[in-house]
Design an enzyme around this catalytic site. Structure first.
Site, PDB file in Angstrom:
ATOM      1  N   GLY A 146       0.816  -1.214   0.000  1.00 43.40           N
ATOM      2  CA  GLY A 146       0.000   0.000   0.000  1.00 43.40           C
ATOM      3  C   GLY A 146       0.845   1.256   0.000  1.00 43.40           C
ATOM      4  O   GLY A 146       2.077   1.210   0.025  1.00 43.40           O
ATOM      5  N   ASP A 163       1.399  -9.006   1.953  1.00 41.06           N
ATOM      6  CA  ASP A 163       0.235  -8.280   1.423  1.00 41.06           C
ATOM      7  C   ASP A 163      -0.685  -9.251   0.718  1.00 41.06           C
ATOM      8  O   ASP A 163      -0.228 -10.232   0.109  1.00 41.06           O
ATOM      9  CB  ASP A 163       0.695  -7.187   0.445  1.00 41.06           C
ATOM     10  CG  ASP A 163      -0.325  -6.073   0.294  1.00 41.06           C
ATOM     11  OD1 ASP A 163      -1.476  -6.363  -0.097  1.00 41.06           O
ATOM     12  OD2 ASP A 163       0.027  -4.920   0.579  1.00 41.06           O
ATOM     13  N   SER A 175      -2.328   3.616  12.931  1.00 41.16           N
ATOM     14  CA  SER A 175      -3.689   4.043  13.266  1.00 41.16           C
ATOM     15  C   SER A 175      -3.999   5.371  12.572  1.00 41.16           C
ATOM     16  O   SER A 175      -3.248   5.806  11.688  1.00 41.16           O
ATOM     17  CB  SER A 175      -3.861   4.159  14.780  1.00 41.16           C
ATOM     18  OG  SER A 175      -5.229   4.330  15.121  1.00 41.16           O
ATOM     19  N   LYS A 199      -8.991   9.310  12.752  1.00 39.72           N
ATOM     20  CA  LYS A 199     -10.405   8.965  12.718  1.00 39.72           C
ATOM     21  C   LYS A 199     -10.799   8.027  13.861  1.00 39.72           C
ATOM     22  O   LYS A 199     -11.984   7.783  14.088  1.00 39.72           O
ATOM     23  CB  LYS A 199     -10.765   8.334  11.372  1.00 39.72           C
ATOM     24  CG  LYS A 199     -10.670   9.322  10.205  1.00 39.72           C
ATOM     25  CD  LYS A 199     -10.937   8.668   8.875  1.00 39.72           C
ATOM     26  CE  LYS A 199     -10.930   9.706   7.756  1.00 39.72           C
ATOM     27  NZ  LYS A 199      -9.631  10.391   7.623  1.00 39.72           N
TER      28      LYS A 199
END
Length: 621
Positions: free
Chosen positions: A301, A323, A416, A419
């Site tokens: 990513g 992944d 993290s 949000k």
């Protein structure tokens, strides 16, 4: 430097020394000639004899002083203000030597001879060293005025060293069809000054009017040492002119002498964030990464792949990329194999939800450090598929954490998000649950240090707003923003990864690390700036449409929950939120309930999560 170039420089220095001898001798002879009304016949024979007897010594003394002050260091077109300063010092020394020699030896020459000779030789020395620059400047100006009628008009922001280097290149190069027409500098003492024939016309408040007055085509921001706040304020004004805007990349280019037109880049949206880039201690990061087996989940990513790039720089024993998406994993694999051929790289396909696969991989490679970046992160998509958010984010983290403990991992770093603070969407709530998992595991597994790193939106990451805006602008608009007042914290991908790596070094276990990201940015302002940077006028060339808040979206994000408190670290831009007290046994029971719920595809997942995460405030959707 090659022997050829050294030989060439030596030959030019010899020629320069010979020319100095000719110019100095000629200066003093002209002084004698001037003293006698331009009549050689009027010069007494004894003066002529004294001149020819003493001038060789003067030339030698001049040469020694020039050499001492390194006036043969820079050659012709490379002469600069530093050389001019050295010339002044040299002639100050020569004046003292001249007076002393007259007093001691009592040469039978007129006093005006010494003064005129000293002045004329000073002028000849300056002319000789700056002759090529003067020639190129005159030719360049005349050439552009005659043959380059349509040259690009340049405004340079910053009349310091970087600005002067750029001016020199634009002045001396015959390959750049451009001319610097004005400088802007906030230093009041520089206002009205002329630098290389170019006026300093004012400060930042004069940018718009000066751009109009001088018909400026391009503005170059050349203050690489300025703070992020200053850069943003000035670039915001530049965006109002409608001119193309470019920027000197950074202070490093000044140190290496690379502040040139070839190094200029377009202004990027991160230049308008209004804060300085985060700095980390690279030695500390290298110290704990070097020689270790490091695993990155979600390594293909946008965040995971940058983690892999920076980890590869820190000389790990082995880097394991894990992944579920083979295309992403393949791309970063090929990049790293090409750039770091000596890197011991393992690229593995698998899911963090697969306990057997995790045990197999961690049991074989025994990583020392795990960076857990695998997660679903798209807020609207997770609102429509809440069970997948819990299955992948929460239980992927839980299974990964348990596998890490069972296989002796020393550090476990969770990626993290802001949000997770007072979440209004299931994605944010799932990341808050991930943080709770990490804190619980840290208490249960004293041999593994668990830590979470929380940051805001990442510029250029998959699914971020900037690529969407760029695509919409390329298509001619409209650019869609959910609400005119919506704000977000932003950081670059390298900043986010640097924070993650630094937090791994600081980790003592159980902390949530938070970056001081400066002031939140209005998304609407960011959209307008991006439109301007693309050469268009907002709401005229490209419309901005407000579409309304999406399910689970809130107007602003927070980085730290009230009950977490805040502690500083050695890096003043990185802070620590203290662990929240919680009942671990109760939390395990709640996790069991969540697991059973997602397995049967419950319709009540958001309600169940709201019972477990008290700060989760569901929106009406």
């Amino acid at each position: 430097m090659s022997s050829v170039s050294l030989g060439k420089r030596f030959r030019i220095m010899v020629i320069l020394a010979v020319l100095d001898a000719i110019f100095i001798s000629g200066s003093f002879f002209i002084a004698l000639w001037l003293r006698h009304d331009f009549k050689i016949s009027a010069i007494p024979v004894e003066y002529v004899e004294t001149f020819f007897r003493t001038i060789p010594f003067y030339v030698v003394i001049y040469f020694l002083v020039f050499s001492l002050l390194k006036l043969y260091r820079n050659i012709l077109s490379f002469a600069d203000q530093d050389d001019l300063f050295r010339i002044f010092i040299a002639y100050g020394i020569l004046a003292v030597i001249g007076v002393a020699s007259v007093v001691i030896f009592d040469f039978n020459m007129p006093r005006s001879y010494y003064l005129l000779g000293w002045l004329l030789s000073f002028m000849s020395t300056v002319f000789l060293r700056f002759s090529k620059r003067i020639y190129l400047s005159v030719v360049g100006v005349l050439g552009r005025l005659s043959s380059k009628k349509n040259y690009e008009k340049i405004m340079i922001i910053g009349a310091g060293y970087a600005g002067r280097m750029l001016l020199r290149e634009y002045t001396e190069s015959d390959k750049l069809n451009a001319k610097v027409v004005c400088f802007i500098d906030d230093n009041e003492q520089k206002k009205g000054c002329i630098l290389g024939g170019v006026p300093v016309v004012g400060g930042r408040n004069d940018i718009v009017s000066a751009a109009f007055k001088y018909n400026v085509d391009k503005i170059i921001y050349a203050i690489p040492s300025a703070s992020g706040k200053t850069r943003k304020e000035i670039l915001d004004i530049c965006c109002e002119t409608g001119c193309k805007v470019e920027i000197v990349p950074g202070i490093y280019q000044l140190v290496t002498g690379e502040a040139s037109t070839s190094k200029l880049r377009k202004v990027q949206i991160q230049d308008l964030l209004g804060r300085d880039a985060i700095s980390v201690n690279l030695d500390e990061i290298y110290k704990y990464i070097s020689g270790k087996v490091v695993m990155v989940t979600g390594g293909g990513g946008s965040i995971g792949s940058e983690l892999c790039r920076q980890i590869a720089l820190s000389n790990p024993k082995t880097l394991i990329i894990f992944d579920i998406y083979e295309n992403n994993a393949y791309d970063i694999q090929q990049e790293l194999k090409k750039k770091y051929p000596q890197l011991d790289l393992e690229v593995l396909i698998g899911s963090v939800r697969n306990t057997a696969r995790l045990d197999k991989v961690l049991g074989k490679f025994k990583p020392d450090i795990v960076f857990h970046a695998a997660a679903h992160k798209h807020v609207p998509l997770m609102e429509d598929s809440p069970n997948e958010a819990i299955k992948n984010n929460v239980f992927g983290t839980y299974k990964m954490a348990k596998a890490a403990v069972q296989n002796g991992v020393k550090k476990f770093v969770l990626i993290s998000t802001d949000k997770a603070v007072n979440p209004t969407n299931i994605m944010g709530a799932s990341k808050r649950l991930c943080e709770m998992v990490v804190q619980m595991m840290n208490r249960e597994a004293p041999n593994t240090e668990f830590v979470a790193v929380r940051f805001g939106n990442v510029l250029g990451s998959n699914g971020s707003v900037i690529p969407l805006f760029e695509k919409q602008i390329a298509e001619g608009g409209p650019v869609t923003v959910t609400h005119p007042d919506i704000t977000r914290f932003f950081m670059t991908i390298p900043e986010a990864v640097s924070l993650v790596l630094q937090a791994g070094y600081y980790a003592k276990g159980g902390e949530i690390y938070v970056l001081d990201m400066g002031q939140p940015v209005k998304i609407a302002d960011m959209a307008r700036n991006l439109i301007k940077l693309s050469g268009f006028e907002p709401d005229f060339d490209i419309k901005i449409e407000f579409t309304g808040l999406r399910p689970g979206e809130k107007l602003y994000e927070e980085l730290l929950m009230d009950e977490e408190g805040l502690q500083d670290t050695d890096n003043k831009l990185i802070h620590i939120g203290k662990p929240i007290e919680m009942d671990d046994e109760l939390f395990k029971a709640q996790l069991k309930r969540l697991e059973e719920a997602y397995k049967v595809e419950t319709e009540d997942m958001k309600d169940i999560v709201a019972e477990i995460v008290p700060t989760y405030k569901r929106t009406n959707n």
